[in-house]
Design a protein around this motif. Structure first.
Motif, PDB file in Angstrom:
ATOM      1  N   THR A   1     123.502 -53.508 157.869  1.00  0.00           N
ATOM      2  CA  THR A   1     124.446 -53.752 156.732  1.00  0.00           C
ATOM      3  C   THR A   1     123.447 -53.845 155.565  1.00  0.00           C
ATOM      4  O   THR A   1     122.551 -55.022 155.376  1.00  0.00           O
ATOM      5  CB  THR A   1     125.259 -54.955 156.894  1.00  0.00           C
TER       6      THR A   1
ATOM      7  N   THR B   1     120.913 -57.009 158.969  1.00  0.00           N
ATOM      8  CA  THR B   1     121.220 -57.455 157.461  1.00  0.00           C
ATOM      9  C   THR B   1     120.102 -57.038 156.668  1.00  0.00           C
ATOM     10  O   THR B   1     119.075 -57.581 156.871  1.00  0.00           O
ATOM     11  CB  THR B   1     121.720 -58.783 157.136  1.00  0.00           C
TER      12      THR B   1
ATOM     13  N   THR C   1     115.874 -66.768 162.918  1.00  0.00           N
ATOM     14  CA  THR C   1     116.309 -65.228 162.940  1.00  0.00           C
ATOM     15  C   THR C   1     115.046 -64.652 162.598  1.00  0.00           C
ATOM     16  O   THR C   1     114.525 -64.869 161.646  1.00  0.00           O
ATOM     17  CB  THR C   1     117.416 -64.851 161.646  1.00  0.00           C
TER      18      THR C   1
ATOM     19  N   THR D   1     123.018 -62.828 161.848  1.00  0.00           N
ATOM     20  CA  THR D   1     122.783 -61.414 162.311  1.00  0.00           C
ATOM     21  C   THR D   1     121.577 -61.656 163.306  1.00  0.00           C
ATOM     22  O   THR D   1     120.747 -62.527 163.724  1.00  0.00           O
ATOM     23  CB  THR D   1     122.265 -60.941 161.031  1.00  0.00           C
ATOM     24  N   ASP D   2     121.392 -60.199 164.053  1.00  0.00           N
ATOM     25  CA  ASP D   2     120.300 -60.422 164.953  1.00  0.00           C
ATOM     26  C   ASP D   2     118.785 -60.309 164.417  1.00  0.00           C
ATOM     27  O   ASP D   2     117.978 -60.937 164.732  1.00  0.00           O
ATOM     28  CB  ASP D   2     120.402 -59.203 165.938  1.00  0.00           C
TER      29      ASP D   2
ATOM     30  N   LYS E   1     122.335 -55.844 165.449  1.00  0.00           N
ATOM     31  CA  LYS E   1     122.811 -55.838 164.118  1.00  0.00           C
ATOM     32  C   LYS E   1     121.710 -56.253 163.250  1.00  0.00           C
ATOM     33  O   LYS E   1     120.984 -57.581 163.426  1.00  0.00           O
ATOM     34  CB  LYS E   1     124.110 -56.760 163.873  1.00  0.00           C
TER      35      LYS E   1
END
Length: 373
Positions: A73, A41, A124, A93-94, A39
């Motif tokens: 997203t 962002t 991240t 998030t990833d 995922k």
């Protein structure tokens, strides 16, 4: 008609198609039953590049991410400063992708590092897709070309390939305000003031840069700005911890990459962020005894306007881990922090070594590693 040496011109549509073909290879890779899709962002600033950023992202970056099977997203900003607030609300998030320019990137890292749980979020990995008028971090992460589509697709593919590099951050804190975080630096003084006014002389075409410097000397001369600088010595830099490397690309991909590098050798990068002896920030100051001609020459002919990190041989250079800038009482003016304007007040600038990790192209990373210490 062109004669003689080979000439190769690649259209934007061909660049997009080649990038999508590579992305499709990532999307076809099998994942274990217990694994899930990654995922991401995306913080997108549609106003970047004079309002063209949304279209640039949708045509050149989004298809690559979708074909690779990344669950994205996209969060679009509506006004200046909103990215900071969005980062306060962002869930884990990833990967985090910043699609914009210097201003968007600075807002994102400032919002990220102001969080109470910033220690967890700062691990991240961050991808930077250059969509702004100024993309100062890009030369450290990718080899740039004169084609915006090529730069955008290359930056997006580097996110898929997964190689990262540690990046130092500057924490800039005044006496009252919350800290601001920067990746490039803080700029103050006459050269900064002129750079902020060059666009006013657009009607002079190629002469606007020289004219801006000359008109500035008519309004104010000599151009000496007083500032008190106190600092702490730099600290020895411990060895970098090499993170787990991503899987090696397949043979076909490696052959294609080598052929591309052979026929189109990448340009040299601006600077290295790998081999360093000390954890330090650099303080540079131009001498105050320049003539009008020297001021104009340094600012325009020597490209200081385009690259503020360029300094003359006679400039003063100091290394520090922390420095404090104290301006004379009543002094007015502005700083540029990563190309964004802030009121000039006394500040403490502190280095946060290897605070964040950014996705980097394999070619750029190999060059940085191969450079001598």
């Amino acid at each position: 008609m062109h004669k003689g040496c080979n000439l190769c011109v690649t259209s934007d549509s061909v660049l997009r198609r080649e990038a999508c073909q590579l992305a499709r290879e990532f999307g076809r890779q099998q994942i274990a039953p217990q694994e899930r899709l990654k995922k991401a962002t995306v913080i997108l600033n549609p106003a970047a590049s004079n309002g063209k950023a949304n279209n640039l992202f949708e045509k050149n970056a989004a298809p690559i991410l979708h074909l690779a099977g990344v669950e994205i997203t996209v969060v679009k900003t509506d006004y200046e400063g909103q990215a900071k607030k969005l980062m306060e609300l962002m869930e884990q998030t990833d990967m985090l992708i910043v699609a914009g320019g210097d201003g968007t990137l600075q807002e994102v890292i400032t919002g990220l590092l102001r969080r109470p749980d910033q220690a967890a979020f700062s691990s991240t990995p961050i991808g930077f897709i250059p969509l702004g008028s100024h993309n100062s971090l890009s030369p450290s992460l990718h080899f740039l070309s004169d084609n915006k589509v090529k730069d955008i697709t290359a930056a997006t593919l580097s996110i898929l390939k997964g190689e990262t590099v540690p990046v130092d951050v500057l924490q800039i804190k005044g006496e009252k305000e919350q800290p601001v975080f920067a990746l490039i630096g803080l700029r103050w003084g006459a050269f900064r003031d002129v750079a902020a006014k060059i666009s006013k002389y657009w009607y002079l075409g190629p002469l606007k840069t020289n004219a801006a410097h000359w008109f500035h000397t008519l309004k104010e001369w000599p151009l000496v700005h007083d500032v008190s600088v106190s600092l702490l010595a730099p600290r020895p830099r411990p060895p970098d911890l090499d993170p787990q490397r991503p899987p090696r690309p397949n043979l076909l991909h490696r052959i294609i990459r080598r052929l591309k590098n052979y026929w189109s050798p990448p340009a040299e990068g601006k600077f290295s962020c790998i081999h360093r002896i000390n954890d330090s920030l650099m303080i540079c100051a131009e001498p105050g005894n320049k003539t009008v001609g020297e001021f104009i020459s340094v600012g325009s002919v020597n490209k200081k306007v385009k690259d503020p990190t360029l300094f003359t041989e006679n400039s003063t250079k100091l290394e520090a881990s922390v420095c404090r800038l104290t301006l004379p009482e009543g002094a007015a003016g502005f700083y540029n922090i990563d190309n964004e304007e802030y009121e000039a007040v006394p500040v403490e600038v502190r280095l946060l070594p290897r605070k964040l990790r950014f996705f980097i192209s394999a070619e750029r990373r190999e060059e940085l590693i191969s450079q001598p210490q």
